[in-house]
Design an enzyme around this catalytic site. Structure first.
Site, PDB file in Angstrom:
ATOM      1  N   SER A  87      -6.065   0.884  -5.837  1.00 24.26           N
ATOM      2  CA  SER A  87      -5.814   2.107  -5.074  1.00 24.26           C
ATOM      3  C   SER A  87      -7.082   2.935  -5.074  1.00 24.26           C
ATOM      4  CB  SER A  87      -4.666   2.912  -5.684  1.00 24.26           C
ATOM      5  OG  SER A  87      -4.408   4.061  -4.903  1.00 24.26           O
ATOM      6  N   GLU A  88      -7.431   3.471  -3.900  1.00 28.37           N
ATOM      7  CA  GLU A  88      -8.732   4.130  -3.768  1.00 28.37           C
ATOM      8  C   GLU A  88      -8.866   5.406  -4.588  1.00 28.37           C
ATOM      9  OE1 GLU A  88      -8.750   6.593   0.308  1.00 28.37           O
ATOM     10  OE2 GLU A  88      -8.078   4.522   0.533  1.00 28.37           O
TER      11      GLU A  88
END
Length: 242
Positions: free
Chosen positions: A51-52
């Protein structure tokens, strides 16, 4: 319009995408529909979800009542963390994205061109709030960019187009488009059919999209895309991830 076919639900579409993720892949699931893919990864498959906002090793969505709002994905949805998962700085996360360390990213889209141009951050409508986020970094940085979306807009217009009319996220970056009616490959020569829901022919898809669609290389269509989605795909791209 002939309706002798049934479109996939969002969960069925997520399961279809999950079928093609290979063992050992590092995968980013974009905001919106793509997050559902985490709930449908086959048992025994080792996939590292990124997840960024700075997480590696996400699991499926938490059970109702078990949400921890200090543990969220980039879309601010509660997530779970698998054993061995890690947290890190936002800048390190983007270094992973931009450095080619992701095997696959799965993004939503407003439009995808036949050659894989992606438009997924703005429709250009007056007053629309720009929301590109990390999509440009993901689309260009991942070894494969897949799109997950409905094939048609609410107005019945195809989201697969000859040329994107919305502001671009990336050029020639999309390899595959997974939709509620069919799965396509974007190639330098245009669209190629991978599979479609039972009862929907390539010719009918061509009329719906308004563009030529090359036949699938594998046998005709995949009738197994029924609600259960019981049959695995005929082949997975477990070799080159270009």
């Amino acid at each position: 319009m002939n309706m002798d076919y049934q479109a996939l639900t969002k969960d069925q579409l997520a399961a279809r995408v999950a079928q093609d993720i290979f063992d050992g892949a590092v995968v980013n699931l974009g905001i919106g529909q793509p997050t559902l893919v985490a709930n449908h990864l086959p048992a025994g498959l080792e996939v590292v979800l990124h997840s960024e906002n700075g997480i590696l090793g996400m699991g499926p969505a938490p059970a109702p009542g078990q949400e921890d709002y200090d543990l969220i994905n980039a879309g601010k949805q509660p997530v779970t963390l698998l054993p061995g998962g890690a947290f890190f700085h936002h800048a390190d996360s983007f270094a992973m994205m931009r450095g080619g360390h992701l095997d696959i990213c799965v993004l939503g889209a407003f439009q995808v061109s036949t050659t894989g141009d992606l438009a997924n951050w703005s429709t250009g409508a007056p007053g629309a709030i720009p929301a590109v986020g990390g999509a440009m970094d993901l689309a260009i940085g991942a070894k494969q960019t897949w799109v997950m979306m409905d094939l048609l807009t609410k107005q019945g217009e195809s989201k697969l187009v000859a040329q994107c009319s919305y502001p671009l996220t990336g050029l020639a970056c999309v390899k595959r488009v997974y939709t509620d009616l069919a799965t396509f490959a974007c190639t330098p020569n245009g669209l190629q059919l991978i599979d479609a829901v039972e009862g929907l022919s390539r010719e009918a898809l061509e009329r719906m999209v308004g563009l030529p669609i090359a036949p699938a290389i594998a046998p005709a269509l995949a009738p197994a895309l029924a609600p259960a989605l019981a049959n695995p795909p005929t082949a997975r791209e477990t070799g080159s991830h270009e």
